[in-house]
Write a protein that holds these residues in place. Structure first.
Motif, mmCIF file in Angstrom:
data_model
loop_
_atom_site.group_PDB
_atom_site.id
_atom_site.type_symbol
_atom_site.label_atom_id
_atom_site.label_comp_id
_atom_site.label_asym_id
_atom_site.label_seq_id
_atom_site.Cartn_x
_atom_site.Cartn_y
_atom_site.Cartn_z
ATOM 1 N N VAL A 91 6.736 38.942 -4.552
ATOM 2 C CA VAL A 91 7.444 40.208 -4.720
ATOM 3 C C VAL A 91 7.857 40.334 -6.183
ATOM 4 O O VAL A 91 7.992 39.342 -6.906
ATOM 5 C CB VAL A 91 8.691 40.294 -3.815
ATOM 6 C CG1 VAL A 91 8.295 40.281 -2.357
ATOM 7 C CG2 VAL A 91 9.663 39.153 -4.115
ATOM 8 N N HIS A 92 8.045 41.580 -6.617
ATOM 9 C CA HIS A 92 8.456 41.836 -7.993
ATOM 10 C C HIS A 92 9.960 42.018 -8.090
ATOM 11 O O HIS A 92 10.567 42.647 -7.228
ATOM 12 C CB HIS A 92 7.762 43.091 -8.535
ATOM 13 C CG HIS A 92 6.290 42.938 -8.722
ATOM 14 N ND1 HIS A 92 5.378 43.281 -7.746
ATOM 15 C CD2 HIS A 92 5.567 42.470 -9.770
ATOM 16 C CE1 HIS A 92 4.148 43.035 -8.184
ATOM 17 N NE2 HIS A 92 4.236 42.540 -9.395
ATOM 18 N N ILE A 129 12.515 44.072 -9.543
ATOM 19 C CA ILE A 129 12.456 45.417 -10.120
ATOM 20 C C ILE A 129 13.587 45.693 -11.109
ATOM 21 O O ILE A 129 13.746 46.830 -11.559
ATOM 22 C CB ILE A 129 12.455 46.489 -9.021
ATOM 23 C CG1 ILE A 129 13.752 46.416 -8.188
ATOM 24 C CG2 ILE A 129 11.234 46.344 -8.119
ATOM 25 C CD1 ILE A 129 13.872 47.534 -7.172
ATOM 26 N N PHE A 150 8.222 54.966 -6.189
ATOM 27 C CA PHE A 150 7.747 54.388 -4.926
ATOM 28 C C PHE A 150 8.932 53.860 -4.130
ATOM 29 O O PHE A 150 9.856 53.266 -4.694
ATOM 30 C CB PHE A 150 6.766 53.245 -5.194
ATOM 31 C CG PHE A 150 5.488 53.670 -5.851
ATOM 32 C CD1 PHE A 150 4.366 53.971 -5.090
ATOM 33 C CD2 PHE A 150 5.395 53.789 -7.239
ATOM 34 C CE1 PHE A 150 3.179 54.358 -5.694
ATOM 35 C CE2 PHE A 150 4.217 54.186 -7.843
ATOM 36 C CZ PHE A 150 3.110 54.476 -7.068
ATOM 37 N N ASN A 151 8.882 54.081 -2.824
ATOM 38 C CA ASN A 151 9.936 53.553 -1.960
ATOM 39 C C ASN A 151 9.893 52.030 -1.910
ATOM 40 O O ASN A 151 10.924 51.373 -1.825
ATOM 41 C CB ASN A 151 9.807 54.132 -0.549
ATOM 42 C CG ASN A 151 10.138 55.610 -0.484
ATOM 43 O OD1 ASN A 151 10.978 56.090 -1.257
ATOM 44 N ND2 ASN A 151 9.482 56.337 0.403
ATOM 45 N N ASP A 152 8.690 51.478 -1.950
ATOM 46 C CA ASP A 152 8.520 50.029 -1.936
ATOM 47 C C ASP A 152 7.568 49.641 -3.061
ATOM 48 O O ASP A 152 6.352 49.716 -2.920
ATOM 49 C CB ASP A 152 7.971 49.559 -0.584
ATOM 50 C CG ASP A 152 7.890 48.038 -0.476
ATOM 51 O OD1 ASP A 152 8.308 47.359 -1.431
ATOM 52 O OD2 ASP A 152 7.413 47.538 0.558
ATOM 53 N N GLU A 153 8.135 49.217 -4.169
ATOM 54 C CA GLU A 153 7.310 48.890 -5.339
ATOM 55 C C GLU A 153 6.479 47.628 -5.131
ATOM 56 O O GLU A 153 5.517 47.387 -5.870
ATOM 57 C CB GLU A 153 8.202 48.738 -6.575
ATOM 58 C CG GLU A 153 8.912 50.028 -6.967
ATOM 59 C CD GLU A 153 9.635 49.912 -8.290
ATOM 60 O OE1 GLU A 153 9.387 48.936 -9.030
ATOM 61 O OE2 GLU A 153 10.454 50.795 -8.592
ATOM 62 N N ASN A 154 6.838 46.831 -4.139
ATOM 63 C CA ASN A 154 6.075 45.608 -3.892
ATOM 64 C C ASN A 154 4.724 45.884 -3.244
ATOM 65 O O ASN A 154 3.915 44.977 -3.074
ATOM 66 C CB ASN A 154 6.890 44.654 -3.015
ATOM 67 C CG ASN A 154 8.045 44.024 -3.773
ATOM 68 O OD1 ASN A 154 7.855 43.480 -4.856
ATOM 69 N ND2 ASN A 154 9.239 44.112 -3.219
ATOM 70 N N MET A 155 4.472 47.157 -2.879
ATOM 71 C CA MET A 155 3.170 47.527 -2.340
ATOM 72 C C MET A 155 2.154 47.762 -3.451
ATOM 73 O O MET A 155 0.965 47.892 -3.185
ATOM 74 C CB MET A 155 3.292 48.782 -1.475
ATOM 75 C CG MET A 155 4.179 48.605 -0.246
ATOM 76 S SD MET A 155 3.630 47.263 0.831
ATOM 77 C CE MET A 155 2.082 47.959 1.436
#
Length: 247
Positions: free
Chosen positions: A68-69, A71, A167-172
């Motif tokens: 995961v990043h 953020i 993005f709602n989920d940057e880990n995508m």
């Protein structure tokens, strides 16, 4: 190999993954807009009902689940180029990929191509809210400015607005390795939602001291695992030797 060896092996593979991630973070400590990665693991429990003792019926293994990043925003890094931008908050600049699709980046190095279009330092054309490149009139190439909401001005005239996608989920998002990420499900932010700072870029949010400490911890854990593996091997040899004497 017995169960204990498989457990240790899964642990060592997890440690290697952690070391790879930390090393990659260190390699990108000077990469503009880079977001620190962190490895994620899951526990897998194997139920062996035919185990000889109750305590051995459940065995836990470590599984690599990905990364995961972080953020958290990096610091503002002045470059002296008035066209360079840092996104102050969430979102990514939109760039045109070689196949015509849209990529995303936090590295705000901006230049004007010979064609008059705005692009990143890597040559990818920056896109506006409608997914089109932003072109500067030839007679105003030296009068380009970018406002806080991403509007590109050529002299006194607006010629477009830099698209910033959230993005709602940057880990995508998936990293390509050149500072550009790809993914779907983003929404172009409005002018009111967009906040840019000009004259610099966002520095990497990697903290070298923390990453170095983490690498040392991983290496020490690996050494402990190796010692356990060696001790288990000695126990097996000793058990085999005793059994052979009984025979």
């Amino acid at each position: 190999m017995d169960v204990s060896s498989f457990v240790l092996l899964s642990h060592e593979q997890a440690l290697r993954r952690q070391l790879d991630v930390a090393a990659n973070n260190m390699a990108n400590v000077s990469t503009a807009g880079y977001k620190r990665e962190q490895a994620v693991f899951h526990e897998y429990v194997e139920n062996a009902q035919d185990a000889p003792v109750q305590d051995a019926r459940k065995t836990s293994y470590v599984l690599d689940y990905g990364a995961v990043h972080d953020i958290a925003q990096g610091a503002f890094q002045s470059t002296g180029n008035p066209l360079d931008v840092m996104i102050d908050g969430p979102g990514y600049l939109n760039v045109e990929m070689p196949d015509g699709s849209t990529g995303y980046t936090r590295a705000g190095f901006v230049k004007v191509l010979e064609s008059g279009e705005l692009a990143t330092s890597g040559g990818q054309r920056l896109l506006d809210e409608n997914g089109r490149p932003i072109a500067i009139p030839v007679d105003q190439l030296g009068q380009v400015t970018i406002t806080g909401d991403g509007t590109v001005m050529a002299g006194q005239d607006p010629v477009g607005r830099l698209a910033v996608t959230g993005f709602n989920d940057e880990n995508m998002l998936e990293a390509r390795g050149d500072g550009v990420l790809t993914g779907t499900g983003g929404t172009v932010m409005t002018a009111a939602q967009t906040r840019l700072r000009t004259g610099g870029v966002e520095a990497s949010n990697v903290e070298p001291i923390s990453e170095t400490t983490r690498m040392v911890e991983v290496l020490r854990s690996y050494q402990v695992s190796q010692r356990l593996s060696s001790d288990l091997a000695d126990m097996r040899r000793s058990a085999i030797g005793r059994l052979s004497k009984l025979g």
